[in-house]
Design an enzyme around this catalytic site. Structure first.
Site, PDB file in Angstrom:
ATOM      1  N   ARG A   1       0.834  -1.224   0.000  1.00 42.05           N
ATOM      2  CA  ARG A   1       0.000   0.000   0.000  1.00 42.05           C
ATOM      3  C   ARG A   1       0.864   1.267   0.000  1.00 42.05           C
ATOM      4  O   ARG A   1       0.516   2.269   0.605  1.00 42.05           O
ATOM      5  CB  ARG A   1      -0.942   0.037   1.210  1.00 42.05           C
ATOM      6  CG  ARG A   1      -1.939  -1.089   1.281  1.00 42.05           C
ATOM      7  CD  ARG A   1      -2.954  -1.029   0.147  1.00 42.05           C
ATOM      8  NE  ARG A   1      -4.087  -1.915   0.389  1.00 42.05           N
ATOM      9  CZ  ARG A   1      -4.112  -3.205   0.100  1.00 42.05           C
ATOM     10  NH1 ARG A   1      -3.062  -3.780  -0.464  1.00 42.05           N
ATOM     11  NH2 ARG A   1      -5.188  -3.931   0.333  1.00 42.05           N
TER      12      ARG A   1
ATOM     13  N   GLU B   1      -4.954   3.365   6.496  1.00 43.82           N
ATOM     14  CA  GLU B   1      -4.672   3.234   5.064  1.00 43.82           C
ATOM     15  C   GLU B   1      -5.330   4.412   4.338  1.00 43.82           C
ATOM     16  O   GLU B   1      -4.832   4.920   3.341  1.00 43.82           O
ATOM     17  CB  GLU B   1      -5.244   1.904   4.553  1.00 43.82           C
ATOM     18  CG  GLU B   1      -5.033   1.738   3.076  1.00 43.82           C
ATOM     19  CD  GLU B   1      -5.620   0.460   2.495  1.00 43.82           C
ATOM     20  OE1 GLU B   1      -5.646  -0.570   3.180  1.00 43.82           O
ATOM     21  OE2 GLU B   1      -6.035   0.513   1.331  1.00 43.82           O
TER      22      GLU B   1
ATOM     23  N   SER C   1     -10.678  -1.079   3.486  1.00 44.68           N
ATOM     24  CA  SER C   1      -9.864  -1.218   4.703  1.00 44.68           C
ATOM     25  C   SER C   1      -9.492   0.168   5.209  1.00 44.68           C
ATOM     26  O   SER C   1      -8.858   0.940   4.485  1.00 44.68           O
ATOM     27  CB  SER C   1      -8.566  -1.956   4.407  1.00 44.68           C
ATOM     28  OG  SER C   1      -8.829  -3.217   3.884  1.00 44.68           O
TER      29      SER C   1
HETATM   30  N1  EPU Z   1     -10.056 -11.049  10.540  1.00 46.13           N
HETATM   31  C1  EPU Z   1     -10.781 -11.152  11.703  1.00 46.13           C
HETATM   32  N2  EPU Z   1     -11.875 -10.340  11.873  1.00 46.13           N
HETATM   33  C2  EPU Z   1     -12.280  -9.463  10.917  1.00 46.13           C
HETATM   34  C3  EPU Z   1     -11.528  -9.357   9.727  1.00 46.13           C
HETATM   35  C4  EPU Z   1     -10.419 -10.147   9.557  1.00 46.13           C
HETATM   36  O1  EPU Z   1     -10.475 -11.921  12.589  1.00 46.13           O
HETATM   37  O2  EPU Z   1     -13.286  -8.775  11.136  1.00 46.13           O
HETATM   38  C5  EPU Z   1      -8.866 -11.892  10.348  1.00 46.13           C
HETATM   39  C6  EPU Z   1      -9.166 -13.330   9.976  1.00 46.13           C
HETATM   40  O3  EPU Z   1      -8.246 -14.137  10.645  1.00 46.13           O
HETATM   41  C7  EPU Z   1      -8.881 -13.391   8.487  1.00 46.13           C
HETATM   42  C8  EPU Z   1      -7.744 -12.388   8.383  1.00 46.13           C
HETATM   43  O4  EPU Z   1      -8.074 -11.378   9.331  1.00 46.13           O
HETATM   44  O5  EPU Z   1      -8.478 -14.657   8.099  1.00 46.13           O
HETATM   45  C9  EPU Z   1      -7.599 -11.767   7.035  1.00 46.13           C
HETATM   46  O6  EPU Z   1      -8.809 -11.202   6.598  1.00 46.13           O
HETATM   47  P1  EPU Z   1      -9.077 -10.933   5.052  1.00 46.13           P
HETATM   48  O7  EPU Z   1      -8.679 -12.086   4.227  1.00 46.13           O
HETATM   49  O8  EPU Z   1     -10.460 -10.397   4.920  1.00 46.13           O
HETATM   50  O9  EPU Z   1      -8.031  -9.817   4.680  1.00 46.13           O
HETATM   51  P2  EPU Z   1      -7.620  -8.509   5.412  1.00 46.13           P
HETATM   52  O10 EPU Z   1      -6.242  -8.645   5.912  1.00 46.13           O
HETATM   53  O11 EPU Z   1      -8.665  -8.119   6.377  1.00 46.13           O
HETATM   54  C10 EPU Z   1      -6.584  -7.472   3.207  1.00 46.13           C
HETATM   55  C11 EPU Z   1      -6.667  -6.153   2.458  1.00 46.13           C
HETATM   56  C12 EPU Z   1      -7.982  -6.040   1.714  1.00 46.13           C
HETATM   57  C13 EPU Z   1      -8.072  -7.199   0.728  1.00 46.13           C
HETATM   58  C14 EPU Z   1      -7.959  -8.519   1.525  1.00 46.13           C
HETATM   59  C15 EPU Z   1      -7.924  -9.719   0.632  1.00 46.13           C
HETATM   60  C16 EPU Z   1      -5.322  -4.627   3.777  1.00 46.13           C
HETATM   61  C17 EPU Z   1      -5.324  -3.461   4.698  1.00 46.13           C
HETATM   62  N3  EPU Z   1      -6.525  -5.065   3.395  1.00 46.13           N
HETATM   63  O12 EPU Z   1      -7.627  -7.452   4.186  1.00 46.13           O
HETATM   64  O13 EPU Z   1      -7.964  -4.836   0.970  1.00 46.13           O
HETATM   65  O14 EPU Z   1      -9.295  -7.177   0.030  1.00 46.13           O
HETATM   66  O15 EPU Z   1      -6.727  -8.527   2.275  1.00 46.13           O
HETATM   67  O16 EPU Z   1      -6.689  -9.809  -0.018  1.00 46.13           O
HETATM   68  O17 EPU Z   1      -4.253  -5.108   3.400  1.00 46.13           O
HETATM   69  C18 EPU Z   1      -8.647  -2.567   0.939  1.00 46.13           C
HETATM   70  O18 EPU Z   1      -7.452  -2.269   0.876  1.00 46.13           O
HETATM   71  O19 EPU Z   1      -9.550  -1.678   0.957  1.00 46.13           O
HETATM   72  C19 EPU Z   1      -9.034  -3.959   1.037  1.00 46.13           C
HETATM   73  C20 EPU Z   1     -10.303  -4.333   1.191  1.00 46.13           C
END
Ligand code: EPU
Length: 337
Positions: free
Chosen positions: A162, A333, A237
């Site tokens: 990012r 972010e 995010s």
């Molecule tokens: N999790 C929780 N609770 C929640 C959300 C997430 O426990 O409410 C934990 C879970 O363990 C889950 C892990 O977080 O397995 C990862 O969650 P997720 O796969 O949804 O990904 P993320 O890390 O929350 C990142 C990006 C997203 C992107 C997803 C998928 C960032 C800041 N965000 O989210 O990007 O869609 O991976 O690759 O890196 C964005 O930038 O706007 C965005 C949506």
């Protein structure tokens, strides 16, 4: 060039927050952009793209340039590869759909990300195992002070998680006018390792997925947990996932054995901020017209008439609480304006 006054920015930010631009210029032509920059030399400017990565906490007193340059064209191709140039004002997801229609592969995992093409390199958008940098060939940008046009290569952009040079050393110096992508025409390299994508393809009984199938899987996953800004204002995010050292992670694990993580390098680990925020009890919390999304704790939402400053205060409370409980600093972010 038409300069309007006291223009509401509510339709132009995905949080749907009310804020006024004291003066506003809708840019649909590159020559006009150059003229406006020349006329307003040394004046502070506010550059608005798709409005999907900002929290407006106040009115904008400087001239707002709304970049709405349009157009998509193939600039070069061979048997396997195609170079597609898209103007900065093209909506990102519409551009993904255009590529899918033409069977051009590479950005299917980035389906349904809000925002415009022109801002995609600034924060190196990424999702489900793919980042913009993986398909980025170059971008063209205009220098706000000199109006010189410069082409940036991938190396010039210094992409990170990012991150890019446009958020660091060259912040505020350039306006991106177009981005050129290197995409595949056949033998597409699919990225389906991400657990949720695998599961979604299995549910749909798809064994040999096409790029359209991968896009559909990503759309289904995103729709199941990320709110559509058309229904509930949000900026995706709100926080970045923090990167900590392996030692810090081990310490965290002693108190929180279930903490999930992704390896970044031999010495660094990324921890999902969504998990930290959920553990801290914020997931689904609603305060009047704003709160933390029910299905994804990383996303802050505006249920209707929230103020940007309210959401900012909530973000600060979340940051402080995470620091207190886990001793981890989480960065936004989203740009706070
Ligand atoms: N999790 C929780 N609770 C929640 C959300 C997430 O426990 O409410 C934990 C879970 O363990 C889950 C892990 O977080 O397995 C990862 O969650 P997720 O796969 O949804 O990904 P993320 O890390 O929350 C990142 C990006 C997203 C992107 C997803 C998928 C960032 C800041 N965000 O989210 O990007 O869609 O991976 O690759 O890196 C964005 O930038 O706007 C965005 C949506």
């Amino acid at each position: 060039m038409t300069i309007e006054h006291n223009v509401s920015l509510q339709p132009f930010n995905t949080f749907g927050l009310e804020a006024k631009a004291k003066s506003y210029c809708n840019i649909t032509d590159k020559t006009v952009l150059s003229e406006v920059l020349k006329t307003n030399k040394n004046q502070p400017l506010f550059i608005l793209g798709g409005g999907s990565n900002m929290l407006l906490t106040k009115d904008i007193e400087t001239l707002v340039l709304h970049i709405n340059l349009k157009g998509i064209e193939v600039v070069n191709e061979s048997d396997n590869t195609v170079f597609v140039k898209a103007m900065a004002g093209e909506n990102w997801h519409q551009f993904v759909l255009w590529c899918l229609e033409h069977n051009y592969g590479g950005i299917e995992n980035l389906s349904l990300i809000p925002g415009n093409v022109g801002t995609s390199p600034i924060q190196n958008i990424g999702a489900y195992g793919v980042e913009l940098k993986d398909v980025f060939e170059s971008c063209e940008a205009i220098n706000v002070n000199t109006q010189d046009i410069r082409t940036f290569t991938k190396e010039d952009c210094k992409f990170g998680y990012r991150e890019s040079v446009f958020k660091q050393d060259l912040k505020g110096e350039y306006i991106i006018t177009s981005v050129t992508f290197k995409l595949s025409k056949q033998n597409h390299q699919l990225h389906t390792d991400y657990g949720a994508i695998k599961q979604q393809l299995q549910i749909s009984n798809i064994v040999k997925p096409t790029i359209k199938d991968v896009s559909n899987a990503v759309i289904a996953i995103r729709q199941s947990k990320l709110p559509d800004p058309k229904d509930i204002g949000n900026s995706g995010s709100f926080f970045k996932n923090p990167v900590i050292t392996v030692e810090e992670f081990k310490e965290l694990q002693t108190n929180f054995p279930d903490v999930p993580s992704y390896k970044v390098s031999d010495t660094l680990v990324k921890v999902p901020a969504g998990w930290l925020i959920e553990q801290a009890g914020f997931k689904g919390k609603r305060f009047n017209d704003y709160g933390v999304h029910q299905k994804q704790a990383l996303v802050l939402v505006n249920y209707g008439n929230a103020k940007g400053s309210d959401i900012f205060e909530l973000a600060q409370l979340i940051q402080k609480t995470i620091k207190r409980i886990f001793n981890i600093s989480i960065e936004t972010e989203v740009n706070i304006i």
